[in-house]
Design an enzyme around this catalytic site. Structure first.
Site, PDB file in Angstrom:
ATOM      1  N   LYS A 105      54.511  38.582  24.595  1.00 25.74           N
ATOM      2  CA  LYS A 105      55.334  39.273  23.614  1.00 25.74           C
ATOM      3  C   LYS A 105      56.822  39.072  23.939  1.00 25.74           C
ATOM      4  CE  LYS A 105      51.425  40.473  21.839  1.00 25.74           C
ATOM      5  NZ  LYS A 105      50.611  41.593  22.276  1.00 25.74           N
ATOM      6  N   ASP A 155      49.896  49.682  30.728  1.00 22.62           N
ATOM      7  CA  ASP A 155      50.221  48.532  29.869  1.00 22.62           C
ATOM      8  C   ASP A 155      51.657  48.757  29.407  1.00 22.62           C
ATOM      9  OD1 ASP A 155      50.634  46.779  27.733  1.00 22.62           O
ATOM     10  OD2 ASP A 155      48.511  46.752  27.191  1.00 22.62           O
ATOM     11  N   ARG A 183      46.199  26.153  42.379  1.00 27.33           N
ATOM     12  CA  ARG A 183      45.782  27.451  41.847  1.00 27.33           C
ATOM     13  C   ARG A 183      46.632  28.599  42.402  1.00 27.33           C
ATOM     14  NH1 ARG A 183      40.908  28.843  44.060  1.00 27.33           N
ATOM     15  NH2 ARG A 183      40.049  26.866  43.383  1.00 27.33           N
ATOM     16  N   TYR A 194      45.269  49.142  23.501  1.00 27.99           N
ATOM     17  CA  TYR A 194      45.106  47.872  22.777  1.00 27.99           C
ATOM     18  C   TYR A 194      43.611  47.624  22.558  1.00 27.99           C
ATOM     19  CZ  TYR A 194      45.837  42.800  22.130  1.00 27.99           C
ATOM     20  OH  TYR A 194      45.872  41.516  21.659  1.00 27.99           O
TER      21      TYR A 194
HETATM   22  C1  PLP Z   1      49.217  41.611  22.714  1.00 28.64           C
HETATM   23  C2  PLP Z   1      48.944  42.744  23.629  1.00 28.64           C
HETATM   24  C3  PLP Z   1      48.071  42.589  24.711  1.00 28.64           C
HETATM   25  C4  PLP Z   1      47.290  41.333  24.954  1.00 28.64           C
HETATM   26  O1  PLP Z   1      48.062  40.230  25.249  1.00 28.64           O
HETATM   27  P1  PLP Z   1      47.559  38.732  24.971  1.00 28.64           P
HETATM   28  O2  PLP Z   1      48.543  37.910  25.689  1.00 28.64           O
HETATM   29  O3  PLP Z   1      47.572  38.562  23.492  1.00 28.64           O
HETATM   30  O4  PLP Z   1      46.175  38.620  25.525  1.00 28.64           O
HETATM   31  C5  PLP Z   1      47.890  43.663  25.557  1.00 28.64           C
HETATM   32  N1  PLP Z   1      48.522  44.824  25.356  1.00 28.64           N
HETATM   33  C6  PLP Z   1      49.350  45.015  24.327  1.00 28.64           C
HETATM   34  C7  PLP Z   1      50.034  46.334  24.162  1.00 28.64           C
HETATM   35  C8  PLP Z   1      49.592  43.989  23.423  1.00 28.64           C
HETATM   36  O5  PLP Z   1      50.386  44.188  22.386  1.00 28.64           O
END
Ligand code: PLP
Length: 401
Positions: free
Chosen positions: A207, A182, A57, A110
């Site tokens: 992403k 973020d 972990r 988001y």
């Molecule tokens: C897709 C996304 C997330 C969440 O990510 P996941 O891996 O899909 O949980 C958070 N913030 C932004 C800006 C995103 O585009």
């Protein structure tokens, strides 16, 4: 002289300790780590939080290589890994708030970030106030004695407002408020979080870091001041990822620069073409003046990518459906950051449930595009055909009106 970022993308995380002398670290799978002597076991236990094999972990050499790479490219003291971006956001917040605290959350966050605040935070007795992404100095008036976290997302989800991060961070720090960002749009690298006052930089590595639409992965890189608490509390909440996914995150970093530059070049060409179209009201691409907060993009970012939005002059869902349904290269999908192009549409009234203070001041349908690595002229031809289908239905409606 410090190395350029392109060079860092190639060298980051490639310590011999993790790679064993091959180019890429082996995928090391483990739950149990075994020790031959009491002394060895004691050493591992003492160093367990510090990239030492201890128990699955806590990670293996594959994870340690990726974590090192993330801090080398983004800055900060350490990187915690999560099974997705949403887990990174939830755990970063949970690691620092307690009952009675207050969060300042950007209204253009988001959607699951908002839902997390409105459900789990609320249940824990943590209050959230949403603020306009372009509030700037006005954030001062929303700070309360119990404000613990100022959360930013720049550019904002869907509507793309770029925030004045240094101003917001400076004001937050006057009150010892933790600044979380973020940083997914910038892939952690085209906006340097720690040079702009951010304390914790969070990403959906799903992403651009991964970049191939085949892995869910989250990261949070923290400054020295917050790293220990973020790491240990996330650990207690059981956050870990598979070594295969960590490996693919690390592999994505190697091509991050070339991919982002090509996404950015393609997307700017499409955005400028859209600006010349009569159906389009305005384009929300951070590199263009018509995007709210463009000046902060110019000042603070070192590059763009493939994600932006544009707003049509009208709203007629039947015509929008004709546009979306016939696309050849753009698929509809809720993600972005992969090599392929994507398209989504939002009718203005859909923002009623997504926003509470920053209701967008436009009337037409918003279309969000992710411009992939296809030939850009093929993409423009596809959009041109889509807009023809759209126009045909608008004309038909006008003729029968
Ligand atoms: C897709 C996304 C997330 C969440 O990510 P996941 O891996 O899909 O949980 C958070 N913030 C932004 C800006 C995103 O585009």
């Amino acid at each position: 002289m410090s190395e350029s970022k392109q060079t860092k993308y190639v060298t980051a995380g490639r310590d011999k300790k993790w790679t064993n002398g091959v180019v890429n670290p082996p995928i090391q799978r483990a739950s149990t780590i075994v020790f031959d002597t009491v002394a060895e076991k004691q050493q591992a236990t003492i160093n367990r939080a510090n990239k030492t094999l201890f128990y699955g972990r806590r990670g293996t050499n594959t994870h340690f290589a990726f974590q090192d790479a993330m801090t080398e490219i983004e800055g900060g003291a350490g990187c915690a890994l999560y099974p997705c971006g949403t887990a990174a956001i939830a755990n970063a917040i949970l690691s620092f708030v307690e009952t009675g605290d207050h969060i300042l959350m950007v209204d253009t966050c988001y959607e699951p970030t908002r839902d997390f605040c409105d459900t789990i935070m609320k249940k824990m007795g943590v209050e959230t106030t949403y603020y306009e992404p372009t509030i700037g100095e006005g954030i001062r008036d929303l700070i309360k004695p119990n404000t613990k976290v100022l959360f930013l997302e720049s550019p904002g989800s869907i509507t793309m407002e770029v925030q004045d991060v240094p101003t917001l961070a400076k004001i937050a720090h006057e009150q010892e408020i933790i600044v979380m960002l973020d940083n997914t749009w910038a892939a952690g690298v085209n906006f340097s979080p720690f040079d702009h006052g951010v304390d914790i930089s969070i990403q959906a590595a799903t992403k651009y870091i991964v970049g191939h639409s085949d892995v869910m992965l989250g990261t949070a890189v923290a400054s020295e001041k917050y790293w220990d608490q973020l790491r240990e509390q996330s650990y207690l909440m059981g956050q870990c990822v598979s070594p295969d996914d960590a490996y693919l995150g690390l592999r994505g970093i190697r091509t991050l620069d070339v991919r982002l530059r090509q996404h950015a070049e393609n997307s700017l060409k499409v955005a400028k073409w859209l600006q010349s179209r009569p159906e389009v009201d305005h384009v929300r691409h951070p590199a263009l003046e018509t995007c709210p907060g463009h000046e902060f993009y110019q000042r603070d970012f070192t590059g763009g990518n493939g994600l932006f939005s544009f707003v049509l002059k009208t709203t007629y869902p039947k015509a929008t459906t004709a546009l979306l349904d016939g696309m050849k290269h753009f698929s509809m999908g809720y993600s972005w950051g992969g090599y392929e192009s994507l398209i989504l549409a939002n009718e203005p009234k859909s923002f009623n449930s997504l926003r509470t203070v920053a209701n967008p001041n436009f009337e037409g349908t918003l279309v969000r595009l992710h411009i992939g690595l296809e030939n850009v002229d093929d993409l423009i031809a596809d959009l041109e055909a889509g807009l023809s289908r759209y126009n045909a239905l608008i004309l038909e409606k006008e003729a029968t009106a």
